[in-house]
Design a protein around this motif. Sequence first.
Motif, short mmCIF file in Angstrom:
data_model
loop_
_atom_site.label_atom_id
_atom_site.label_comp_id
_atom_site.label_asym_id
_atom_site.label_seq_id
_atom_site.Cartn_x
_atom_site.Cartn_y
_atom_site.Cartn_z
N ASP A 224 0.90 -1.03 0.02
CA ASP A 224 0.14 0.07 0.11
C ASP A 224 0.85 1.28 -0.20
O ASP A 224 0.75 2.49 -0.42
CB ASP A 224 -0.84 0.00 1.35
N VAL B 244 2.52 1.70 -3.37
CA VAL B 244 1.30 2.17 -4.62
C VAL B 244 1.33 3.71 -4.26
O VAL B 244 1.16 4.37 -5.06
CB VAL B 244 -0.03 1.41 -4.30
N SER B 245 1.05 4.08 -3.03
CA SER B 245 0.99 5.57 -2.69
C SER B 245 2.03 6.24 -2.84
O SER B 245 1.83 7.62 -3.47
CB SER B 245 0.79 5.53 -1.09
N GLY C 297 3.85 5.98 -5.45
CA GLY C 297 4.01 5.63 -6.84
C GLY C 297 5.32 4.63 -7.22
O GLY C 297 5.58 4.81 -8.62
N THR C 298 5.77 4.02 -6.13
CA THR C 298 6.95 2.97 -6.66
C THR C 298 6.35 1.83 -7.35
O THR C 298 7.10 1.33 -8.15
CB THR C 298 7.67 2.77 -5.25
N LEU C 299 5.07 1.55 -7.00
CA LEU C 299 4.66 0.25 -7.58
C LEU C 299 3.25 0.56 -8.23
O LEU C 299 2.31 1.23 -7.54
CB LEU C 299 4.59 -0.91 -6.36
N SER C 300 2.80 -0.28 -9.20
CA SER C 300 1.31 0.08 -9.76
C SER C 300 0.63 -0.70 -8.91
O SER C 300 1.12 -1.76 -8.46
CB SER C 300 1.60 -0.28 -11.27
N PRO C 301 -0.70 -0.64 -9.09
CA PRO C 301 -1.73 -1.14 -8.16
C PRO C 301 -1.75 -2.77 -8.96
O PRO C 301 -2.00 -3.48 -8.02
CB PRO C 301 -2.95 -0.34 -8.32
N GLU C 302 -1.54 -2.85 -10.12
CA GLU C 302 -1.64 -4.04 -10.76
C GLU C 302 -0.76 -4.90 -10.34
O GLU C 302 -0.90 -6.33 -9.99
CB GLU C 302 -1.72 -3.99 -12.34
N LEU C 303 0.51 -4.50 -10.42
CA LEU C 303 1.61 -5.37 -9.95
C LEU C 303 1.53 -5.62 -8.30
O LEU C 303 1.84 -6.83 -7.80
CB LEU C 303 3.10 -4.49 -10.04
N ALA C 304 1.00 -4.76 -7.39
CA ALA C 304 0.86 -4.99 -6.01
C ALA C 304 -0.17 -6.13 -5.70
O ALA C 304 -0.11 -7.12 -4.94
CB ALA C 304 0.33 -3.85 -5.33
N GLN D 188 -0.89 -8.80 -7.99
CA GLN D 188 0.07 -9.86 -8.66
C GLN D 188 1.07 -10.57 -7.36
O GLN D 188 0.92 -11.63 -7.33
CB GLN D 188 0.76 -9.46 -9.65
#
Length: 106
Positions: free
Chosen positions: A21, A24-25, A27-34, A36
């Motif tokens: 979370d 994602v907040s 911007g390091t990781l996309s929600p889709e990748l999180a 997965q």
Amino acid sequence: MATFELYRRSTIGMCLTETLDEMVSNGTLSPELAIQVLIQFDKSMTDALENQVKSKVNIKGHLHTYRFCDNVWTFILTDASLKNEETTEQVGKVKIVACDSKLLGQ
């Protein structure tokens, strides 16, 4: 392989979810990748518990609450004793969640 999402509520699962979370907040990781990563976590936990854990534990305690909903049993024990081959632990409260492993194959 189908999996349950039960392990996400474990300590390690909650820490993983919080970290994802945060990423994602930021911007390091996309929600889709999180998502997965969480799906892979579910698969890995199911596989590890099925294939790598060989120890057995005996649990005794006073049944406080039980519930059966959506093919999932939940038991809450108080004044419980957990015993394995090496040690015995006394705990005040234990929550056991049990699912039918045959449901994973559907």
